[in-house]
Scaffold this motif. Structure first.
Motif, PDB file in Angstrom:
ATOM      1  N   ALA A 179      28.396  53.830  15.937  1.00  0.00           N
ATOM      2  CA  ALA A 179      29.573  53.298  14.745  1.00  0.00           C
ATOM      3  C   ALA A 179      28.650  52.484  13.562  1.00  0.00           C
ATOM      4  N   LEU A 180      27.875  51.619  13.851  1.00  0.00           N
ATOM      5  CA  LEU A 180      27.031  50.714  12.970  1.00  0.00           C
ATOM      6  C   LEU A 180      26.068  51.561  12.319  1.00  0.00           C
ATOM      7  N   HIS A 181      25.467  52.624  13.090  1.00  0.00           N
ATOM      8  CA  HIS A 181      24.475  53.271  12.202  1.00  0.00           C
ATOM      9  C   HIS A 181      25.171  54.325  11.373  1.00  0.00           C
ATOM     10  N   LEU A 182      26.252  54.869  11.692  1.00  0.00           N
ATOM     11  CA  LEU A 182      26.832  55.771  10.868  1.00  0.00           C
ATOM     12  C   LEU A 182      27.346  54.964   9.573  1.00  0.00           C
ATOM     13  N   GLU A 183      27.875  53.944   9.632  1.00  0.00           N
ATOM     14  CA  GLU A 183      28.185  53.226   8.583  1.00  0.00           C
ATOM     15  C   GLU A 183      27.314  52.865   7.800  1.00  0.00           C
ATOM     16  N   GLY A 184      25.889  52.589   7.995  1.00  0.00           N
ATOM     17  CA  GLY A 184      24.658  52.499   7.199  1.00  0.00           C
ATOM     18  C   GLY A 184      24.399  53.855   6.536  1.00  0.00           C
ATOM     19  N   TRP A 185      24.280  55.023   7.459  1.00  0.00           N
ATOM     20  CA  TRP A 185      24.161  56.267   6.780  1.00  0.00           C
ATOM     21  C   TRP A 185      25.082  56.633   5.616  1.00  0.00           C
ATOM     22  N   ILE A 186      26.468  56.468   6.126  1.00  0.00           N
ATOM     23  CA  ILE A 186      27.583  56.885   5.147  1.00  0.00           C
ATOM     24  C   ILE A 186      27.372  56.072   3.596  1.00  0.00           C
ATOM     25  N   ARG A 187      26.980  55.061   3.881  1.00  0.00           N
ATOM     26  CA  ARG A 187      27.015  53.952   2.739  1.00  0.00           C
ATOM     27  C   ARG A 187      26.006  54.190   1.769  1.00  0.00           C
ATOM     28  N   THR A 188      24.731  54.983   2.249  1.00  0.00           N
ATOM     29  CA  THR A 188      23.698  55.390   1.325  1.00  0.00           C
ATOM     30  C   THR A 188      24.237  56.579   0.477  1.00  0.00           C
ATOM     31  N   LEU A 189      25.499  57.321   0.996  1.00  0.00           N
ATOM     32  CA  LEU A 189      26.074  58.223  -0.066  1.00  0.00           C
ATOM     33  C   LEU A 189      26.873  57.627  -1.124  1.00  0.00           C
ATOM     34  N   GLY A 190      26.832  56.386  -1.237  1.00  0.00           N
ATOM     35  CA  GLY A 190      27.988  55.678  -2.163  1.00  0.00           C
ATOM     36  C   GLY A 190      29.397  55.465  -1.867  1.00  0.00           C
ATOM     37  N   ILE A 191      29.604  55.561  -0.414  1.00  0.00           N
ATOM     38  CA  ILE A 191      30.894  55.498   0.067  1.00  0.00           C
ATOM     39  C   ILE A 191      31.086  54.116   0.789  1.00  0.00           C
ATOM     40  N   ASN A 192      32.001  53.475   0.172  1.00  0.00           N
ATOM     41  CA  ASN A 192      32.538  52.331   0.800  1.00  0.00           C
ATOM     42  C   ASN A 192      33.426  52.306   1.971  1.00  0.00           C
ATOM     43  N   VAL A 193      32.435  52.132   3.142  1.00  0.00           N
ATOM     44  CA  VAL A 193      32.963  52.281   4.575  1.00  0.00           C
ATOM     45  C   VAL A 193      32.772  51.002   5.436  1.00  0.00           C
ATOM     46  N   ARG A 194      33.578  50.840   6.217  1.00  0.00           N
ATOM     47  CA  ARG A 194      33.151  49.746   7.202  1.00  0.00           C
ATOM     48  C   ARG A 194      33.647  50.314   8.676  1.00  0.00           C
ATOM     49  N   THR A 195      32.979  49.442   9.700  1.00  0.00           N
ATOM     50  CA  THR A 195      33.056  49.791  10.945  1.00  0.00           C
ATOM     51  C   THR A 195      34.354  48.596  11.616  1.00  0.00           C
ATOM     52  N   ARG A 196      35.267  48.990  12.110  1.00  0.00           N
ATOM     53  CA  ARG A 196      36.322  48.168  12.882  1.00  0.00           C
ATOM     54  C   ARG A 196      36.333  48.538  14.388  1.00  0.00           C
ATOM     55  N   PRO A 197      35.472  47.483  15.043  1.00  0.00           N
ATOM     56  CA  PRO A 197      35.655  47.613  16.475  1.00  0.00           C
ATOM     57  C   PRO A 197      36.902  47.351  17.008  1.00  0.00           C
ATOM     58  N   SER A 198      37.456  48.070  17.903  1.00  0.00           N
ATOM     59  CA  SER A 198      38.867  47.980  18.388  1.00  0.00           C
ATOM     60  C   SER A 198      39.071  48.103  19.761  1.00  0.00           C
ATOM     61  N   ASP A 199      40.154  47.659  20.338  1.00  0.00           N
ATOM     62  CA  ASP A 199      40.296  47.832  21.489  1.00  0.00           C
ATOM     63  C   ASP A 199      40.533  49.441  21.914  1.00  0.00           C
ATOM     64  N   PHE A 200      40.018  49.902  23.016  1.00  0.00           N
ATOM     65  CA  PHE A 200      40.475  51.266  23.312  1.00  0.00           C
ATOM     66  C   PHE A 200      41.754  51.840  23.089  1.00  0.00           C
ATOM     67  N   SER A 201      42.577  50.991  23.636  1.00  0.00           N
ATOM     68  CA  SER A 201      44.183  51.516  23.598  1.00  0.00           C
ATOM     69  C   SER A 201      44.526  51.542  22.202  1.00  0.00           C
TER      70      SER A 201
END
Length: 755
Positions: free
Chosen positions: A611-633
């Motif tokens: 998730a953290l690396h996907l956030e970085g790769w997607i940001r390079t495309l000029g997309i404002n994205v953030r990862t939200r770690p969450s309880d699995f339920s």
């Protein structure tokens, strides 16, 4: 054939390497039929010798075929025939096997030698001495009582471990990360399905047919034989299914056709599409008209069309069967309520009636939950004998037997049904580290972990002398899922661009260092027959710079623009990436801030890292994205309600790729990505209707190619599943199989505890 009665032989067993060295009195092998002498050859009851060897015996009176297997050997004989096969090699017998006074007799020296034992005759004491080699002794399961064939056979396929005495009972303890969502099997087969709920409930229930591990042959469970042929009757198609007569629910009530009819008709009455989950996939309300009882142990299905493999053998016939006398008032109340589904799912089944060999035990919230062996079950007396092709099922207590139509070749493996433990205790831990620490300490025997263990944990466990490590291919995948009904995830080019910059291979090699296997297909390579290796992989073979440039081109061609376009620029010693800013869609709208829901680091460090690396790769495309770690339920809830932008999740799958229609058909309730493609729908409908395996495979391949192009999921990786268990406490009948031990939720039904 006439036998000599002048000599009465005593069949004996001495432990050790020789009779002289043993120095102890012979131990008589109990038998109501004594050995006999014919033409200088001693014949003895086959079961007496085979049971001592720890081998399984199958005798078919109709054909005279006699198969004995165990200790890594297989012997095939036929009554009255002086030729046999030992481990696939032809052998000529001095005297053939015979049936004498109701007992099947075989040449004792031949059978013993075939399994690595030696035979000597003590003329002074007039006794036959059997001795076994050290290798076979290490494999032989020592009987602890007047054991059944199934009990004697248990565990001998694991030749790498030393022999141990099996405890018929004990507590098998499994570490888990969450509690079940429900104690209600109807809920669990619907939207309440999780690994932990399934581990708790599925061992307590059965289906008409299933796939038998470790080879996953298709075989009857509550049915007594193969389903009848599909025949047309007027405008409908029908098929008859025979049921077992030796099955009882845990409260002693007999299982009958009434339970089967009740299950299907009750789900139809509520609406499988309303219940969602597996109910919707398996019971197609547009296909199934009704099920009726022809008698107490025969049911007839009425269908609107001739079903395909996915709809019939791997759909309708693999639905969990409910006890009518227990669930009928629950369904009645639900159907009379304003919201039948909500009422059904809210039912607290505190005292369930089950049929799978286990019953529910204690459940202490936040600490543990438990299933207990059903003392009334006959399943511990049942064994499955896998031949080179096909299988045979025998129950030594009830006399039930089944032989598949395609049976051929000798017995190559035998598996016992169980359960053989008194109870299974699932202990809940906050994260993987705590669970695996408990494994090291001996507080648990096994950790149920669909995500797979990290490399650090593996290195730690490998050093422990009492922990065995096994590795298997996984039939499942982890993925980045898009909500295809939400802007801009509803634009195919947007999804393709993200797939292109996702460098799963680099992450696997440089960060996760071989712990995962990067894959791009919704059908994993481990399920080789159904996996399409030629489906498109976005960004294949590209480095990060080429990936970025390819992704930018995909977006520009689709009409996306930036306030600052991403680019690759020369830098000292090579190139550098300049991150884009202000991506706008083809309609000129600024792409809003997007969120990736992912499991927490403690719950699943692998998905969290992705998730953290996907956030970085997607940001390079000029997309404002953030990862939200969450309880699995929470992730499951958001996925079920379709309330997300992007989500990191994963699935364990069945052998038959029924997830292709379930997850991606536009009308499926399990299509939680809201993916719609009419072409895909028509292909998958042909897949569902296919009644021939190779035709179904072609449609499955075509479906994978469409999904690879449309990218509702960016499939990320599969765990080459590495698992550890306490070799000093438990013995599994097999450990090499697709999806490993966790694929059967820790194999509670077939595990043995060691004394």
């Amino acid at each position: 054939m006439r036998f000599s009665s002048a000599i009465v032989l005593l069949l004996c067993l001495l432990a050790g390497t020789s009779a002289a060295a043993a120095g102890s009195a012979p131990v008589q092998l109990a038998s109501s039929t004594p050995p006999v002498l014919y033409e200088g050859t001693t014949l003895a009851p086959v079961r007496v010798v085979a049971d001592w060897l720890g081998a399984a015996t199958i005798y078919d009176p109709a054909t005279g075929k006699l198969d004995v297997s165990g200790l890594g050997h297989t012997v095939n004989m036929r009554i009255g025939v002086d030729s046999a096969w030992v481990d696939g090699q032809p052998v000529t017998l001095t005297v053939p096997p015979v049936v004498h006074h109701g007992s099947t007799l075989v040449p004792i020296r031949f059978l013993a030698n075939a399994f690595g034992a030696s035979v000597t005759y003590d003329a002074t004491q007039r006794i036959v001495l059997l001795q076994i080699s050290e290798r076979e002794a290490a494999l032989k399961v020592p009987p602890t009582s007047a054991a059944t064939i199934a009990e004697l056979r248990a565990g001998i396929s694991d030749a790498k471990l030393k022999a141990a005495t099996y405890s018929k009972g004990g507590t098998y303890t499994v570490g888990v990360f969450e509690e079940p969502k429900s104690n209600n099997i109807v809920n669990a087969m619907g939207t309440g399905a999780t690994t932990w709920t399934n581990a708790f409930l599925l061992p307590q229930y059965s289906t008409l047919y299933g796939n038998t591990a470790p080879r996953f042959d298709y075989a009857p469970v509550l049915a007594s034989g193969d389903p009848g042929p599909i025949t047309q009757e007027g405008d409908l198609f029908t098929a008859v299914v025979p049921l077992r007569k030796d099955m009882h629910w845990s409260d002693g009530t007999r299982f009958t056709a009434a339970d089967v009819v009740f299950t299907y008709m009750s789900i139809l009455a509520v609406g499988p599409d309303q219940l969602s989950g597996y109910w919707e996939y398996a019971i197609n309300k547009d296909l199934l008209v009704k099920v009726e009882a022809l008698d107490d142990f025969t049911v007839k299905f009425y269908l609107t069309a001739k079903p395909g493999l996915a709809q019939w053998q791997y759909g309708l016939l693999q639905v969990v069967i409910l006890p009518k006398h227990h669930w009928e008032p629950v369904f009645k109340q639900a159907l009379e309520s304003q919201d039948p589904v909500k009422t059904l799912y809210a039912f607290n089944d505190a005292n369930p009636v089950t049929i799978g060999g286990f019953i529910s035990g204690r459940w202490e919230k936040g600490a543990f939950f438990e299933i207990k062996r059903d003392p009334t079950s006959n399943s511990p007396y049942e064994a499955i004998f896998f031949h080179e092709q096909g299988l045979v099922i025998r129950n030594t207590k009830t006399g039930y037997s089944y032989q598949s139509e395609n049976l051929a070749g000798s017995v190559v493996d035998t598996v016992n049904s169980g359960p053989f433990v008194d109870n299974v205790m699932y202990r809940v831990y906050l994260d993987q580290n705590a669970a695996y620490l408990a494994l090291q300490k001996g507080e648990v025997d096994y950790v149920l972990n669909p995500s797979g263990m990290s490399k650090g944990i593996l290195g730690m466990l490998e050093k422990h002398p009492d922990i065995a490590i096994v590795q298997n291919a996984t039939n499942g995948f982890r993925f980045l899922g898009f909500n295809c009904d939400r802007y801009p995830m509803n634009i195919k080019a947007f999804r393709q661009a993200i797939a292109t910059v996702t460098d799963r291979d680099w992450l696997a090699e440089n960060v996760l260092q071989g712990v995962i296997e990067p894959i791009a297909s919704v059908v994993p390579p481990g399920n080789g027959f159904w996996h399409n290796p030629d489906a498109k992989v976005w960004g294949a073979g590209m480095d990060e710079y080429a990936r970025l440039e390819a992704a930018v081109k995909i977006l520009k061609d689709a009409g996306f623009t930036w306030s600052k376009e991403p680019e690759v620029v020369p830098a000292r010693g090579g190139y550098a990436v300049v991150e884009g800013e202000g991506l706008r869609g083809p309609d000129g709208r600024l792409i809003p801030q997007l969120t990736i829901l992912s499991p927490t680091q403690g719950y699943d460090p692998l998905r969290y890292t992705f998730a953290l690396h996907l956030e970085g790769w997607i940001r390079t495309l000029g997309i404002n994205v953030r990862t939200r770690p969450s309880d699995f339920s929470l992730i499951v809830e958001r996925q079920n309600t379709r309330d997300y932008d992007m989500i990191i999740s994963g699935y364990s799958l069945g052998l038959y790729p029924s997830h292709l229609p379930a997850f991606f058909h536009s009308q499926s309730g399990a299509n939680r990505s809201n993916y719609v493609n009419p072409t895909y729908d028509s292909v998958i409908e042909a897949f569902l209707a296919a009644d021939e395996i190779n035709a179904a495979r072609q449609y499955a391949f075509a479906a994978q190619e469409i999904l690879a192009e449309d990218v509702p999921y960016v499939v990320l990786y599969v765990n080459p599943l590495t698992e550890g268990y306490r070799r000093d406490r438990v013995r599994y009948q097999f450990t090499e199989l697709l999806d490993g031990i966790q694929g059967s939720y820790g194999m509670p039904g077939s595990v043995y505890m060691l004394e």
